[in-house]
Write an enzyme that holds these catalytic residues in place. Structure first.
Site, PDB file in Angstrom:
ATOM      1  CG  ASP A   1      -1.985   1.039   1.184  1.00 20.80           C
ATOM      2  OD1 ASP A   1      -2.127   1.702   0.142  1.00 20.80           O
ATOM      3  OD2 ASP A   1      -2.693   1.216   2.199  1.00 20.80           O
TER       4      ASP A   1
ATOM      5  CG  ASP B   1      -3.042   3.976  -3.815  1.00 24.31           C
ATOM      6  OD1 ASP B   1      -3.958   3.154  -4.025  1.00 24.31           O
ATOM      7  OD2 ASP B   1      -3.158   4.929  -3.021  1.00 24.31           O
ATOM      8  CD  GLU B   2      -5.509  -0.998  -1.633  1.00 23.47           C
ATOM      9  OE1 GLU B   2      -5.279  -1.906  -0.809  1.00 23.47           O
ATOM     10  OE2 GLU B   2      -6.450  -0.190  -1.501  1.00 23.47           O
TER      11      GLU B   2
END
Length: 354
Positions: A18, A116-117
């Site tokens: 993350d 983003d993860e």
């Protein structure tokens, strides 16, 4: 007596990565003058008449209580010294692809949850490294060394625990949950922090006196199934650190939406359209995060008597633009017959992805 047998596969090695305050971190990286200042990604309320929603913010801004999905107006009230940046989402997407390429050095079993993860299954990996912790550290090192960005990592034997682990220590943390540690790790945790347990389920659990993982452990499986249906089966296993959901590299998201339930019923057109504007901003943020555009806008309304209306409108071109989503939502609402009933829930969804 268990309704379904407990099968706990502890042989897998799952990493959840993350990125830390991703959009804001990219802006600070590209403009060192921002370092040490509270940075808020979202429209400046002084320029928009108070409209807009925070997409994300850095940790300096979070110290003032600013968080994603907060109205820009409230963010400014909490942090007037904050630096508002409207955001460059094409740039964030490009950086997200660079991060994805780093993941691919280690495994092709990657399930992106957003820009983003992602989850990575490194049980069998390209470098033949036996330690998932070592791989997580290498990924963090690569991201920092090549992109000057930090990521938090969670390592465990399933996705549920890996996600919880990555949230445990931020920014740039690395947390490991071993099979023999799972129940003890989850026991003191606020049930609201259990990934996959939404606000409505949390409310029901609170009504049952369940506030922590330890409380959930005490509830019989049949009681949870009676209360939650099939989800009760999942809750019973989550409390024990059991989740056998695989990492799906071909996971396809079909829609993205946001909804909000109101403690005070909405009656006026002004209030309703104001809320639709806020929802449109939140949907845009989520579409950008997942790199999606859609052609169909769906409006959902739940009235005071709990009756629900859903209506949709298709566009000629796919979009993720908040103004287009807002305009279409207003058009759908205006097309409805006048309803004197109060509104307790509004929802906006974009589907028909290209």
């Amino acid at each position: 007596m268990l309704i379904f047998p407990l099968i706990n596969d502890t042989s897998r090695k799952i990493i959840h990565i993350d990125m830390d305050a991703f959009f804001a971190a990219v802006e600070v990286r590209d403009n060192p003058k921002l370092k040490g200042h509270p940075v808020i990604i979202g429209s400046d309320p002084r320029l928009t008449g108070g409209r807009g929603v925070v997409s994300t913010c850095n940790y300096e801004a979070r110290k003032f209580g600013v968080h994603s999905a907060m109205s820009s107006k409230e963010a400014y009230e909490r942090c007037p010294q904050g630096i508002f940046i409207s955001g460059n989402y094409e740039k964030y997407q490009a950086v997200g692809l660079q991060i994805r390429e780093i993941f691919k050095r280690y495994t092709d079993l990657i399930e992106p949850m957003s820009i983003d993860e992602a989850y990575l299954d490194v049980t069998e990996n390209k470098l033949g490294i036996k330690s998932a912790v070592k791989i997580a550290k290498l990924i963090q090192h690569d991201i920092w060394n090549e992109l000057q960005l930090t990521a938090s990592a969670g390592v465990s034997y399933n996705k549920f625990l890996a996600k919880i682990a990555s949230d445990y220590e931020k920014p740039h943390g690395l947390t490991v949950i071993l099979p023999e540690e799972a129940e003890a790790f989850l026991a003191p945790m606020d049930i609201a922090k259990f990934h996959g347990v939404g606000n409505k389920s949390v409310e029901k659990l609170h009504e049952m006196g369940v506030y922590t993982g330890a409380d959930l452990l005490k509830i019989p499986e049949m009681t949870l199934i009676d209360k939650f249906g099939r989800f009760g089966f999942d809750l019973y296993r989550k409390a024990r650190g059991i989740s056998n959901s695989p990492v799906k590299s071909n996971r396809i998201r079909k829609s993205i939406g946001k909804e909000r339930t109101y403690a005070k019923l909405l009656y006026s057109e002004e209030d309703i359209k104001k809320e639709l504007t806020l929802l449109a901003q939140k949907v845009e943020n989520s579409l950008i995060k997942h790199d999606k555009k859609g052609r169909t806008i769906v409006l959902k309304i739940r009235y005071a008597d709990f009756s629900t209306l859903t209506k949709r409108k298709s566009l000629n071109l796919a979009t993720r633009d908040k103004k287009q989503i807002e305009r279409t939502a207003h058009e759908i609402y205006d097309s409805l017959e006048e309803q004197p009933r109060g509104i307790r829930l509004l929802g906006l969804t974009v589907t028909g992805f290209e």
